[in-house]
Design a protein around this motif. Structure first.
Motif, PDB file in Angstrom:
ATOM      1  N   ASP A  12      -9.229  33.078  47.105  1.00 30.57           N
ATOM      2  CA  ASP A  12      -9.813  32.088  46.198  1.00 30.57           C
ATOM      3  C   ASP A  12      -9.640  32.604  44.774  1.00 30.57           C
ATOM      4  O   ASP A  12     -10.260  33.595  44.390  1.00 30.57           O
ATOM      5  N   SER A  14      -9.282  31.854  40.488  1.00 32.76           N
ATOM      6  CA  SER A  14      -9.508  30.975  39.339  1.00 32.76           C
ATOM      7  C   SER A  14      -8.724  31.523  38.160  1.00 32.76           C
ATOM      8  O   SER A  14      -8.736  32.725  37.902  1.00 32.76           O
ATOM      9  N   THR A 106     -15.947  25.636  46.731  1.00 39.37           N
ATOM     10  CA  THR A 106     -15.378  26.969  46.611  1.00 39.37           C
ATOM     11  C   THR A 106     -16.320  27.977  47.247  1.00 39.37           C
ATOM     12  O   THR A 106     -17.502  28.008  46.927  1.00 39.37           O
TER      13      THR A 106
END
Length: 199
Positions: A12, A14, A106
């Motif tokens: 994950d 960002s 998320t």
């Protein structure tokens, strides 16, 4: 000012860019493509169909900043699209754009760039209501109900709350039915002071 553009946790990730170097969309394309190539070079593969991006732009009205809204149903201008090329086969794919107020999932929580949390409140409410229904219709003893509250429900509810900016009244409305069930399992009146009940 920070030069860091990426935060990653397992799978994950960002990325954040700003307009210091000019066009932020072009910078995001460059950084994202570099990330895709690093991932491919180390044996992984970026699932571009699962990726999305958002543009945070401010509109100033009489000295007050407001987020510029975006409707993902609109077609983007060609210069405002993020395209990534798959290293494996060279095919290009457009990355989905979402608005700053759109919530996304998320790591077990629904969040948005703007801090909206309505979807997460609904998820927590459903988890709590489902738990209350199951416990109410179970044959568990009071001790087992309290154990289910502490070991099953609370971790699910408390996990996502730090991601939200929810007001105490909204959280109390969600949690109150489960709390009453836990107090009942303790043989405590629901109007009993909570500080004493859980001391």
């Amino acid at each position: 000012l920070s030069q860091r553009v990426e935060d990653a946790f397992v799978d994950d990730t960002s990325m954040t860019v700003d307009d210091r170097a000019g066009n932020p969309v072009a910078a995001l394309c460059r950084h994202s493509q570099t990330h895709e190539r690093y991932l491919y070079a180390t044996g992984g593969q970026l699932a571009i169909h699962k990726c999305f991006w958002t543009l945070v732009a401010w509109s100033w009205q009489n000295g007050v900043a407001e987020l510029v809204p975006y409707d993902s149903a609109e077609m983007d201008r060609k210069d405002c699209r993020v395209r990534l090329r798959h290293s494996q086969n060279g095919q290009e794919e457009i990355v989905k754009r979402i608005g700053p107020n759109e919530e996304y999932r998320t790591l077990g929580a629904y969040i948005s760039v703007s801090g909206e949390y309505g979807t997460q409140l609904k998820v927590l409410r459903k988890k709590t209501c489902d738990w209350v229904y199951r416990i109410k219709n179970s044959i568990l003893s009071g001790t087992d109900k309290l154990l289910a509250y502490n070991m099953f429900l609370l971790p699910q509810v408390l996990y996502a709350t730090p991601c939200m900016m929810a007001d105490p009244v909204s959280l109390q409305r969600i949690h109150r039915p489960a709390l009453e069930m836990a107090l009942n399992a303790l043989n405590v009146n629901r109007n009993y002071p909570l500080a004493v009940a859980f001391a």
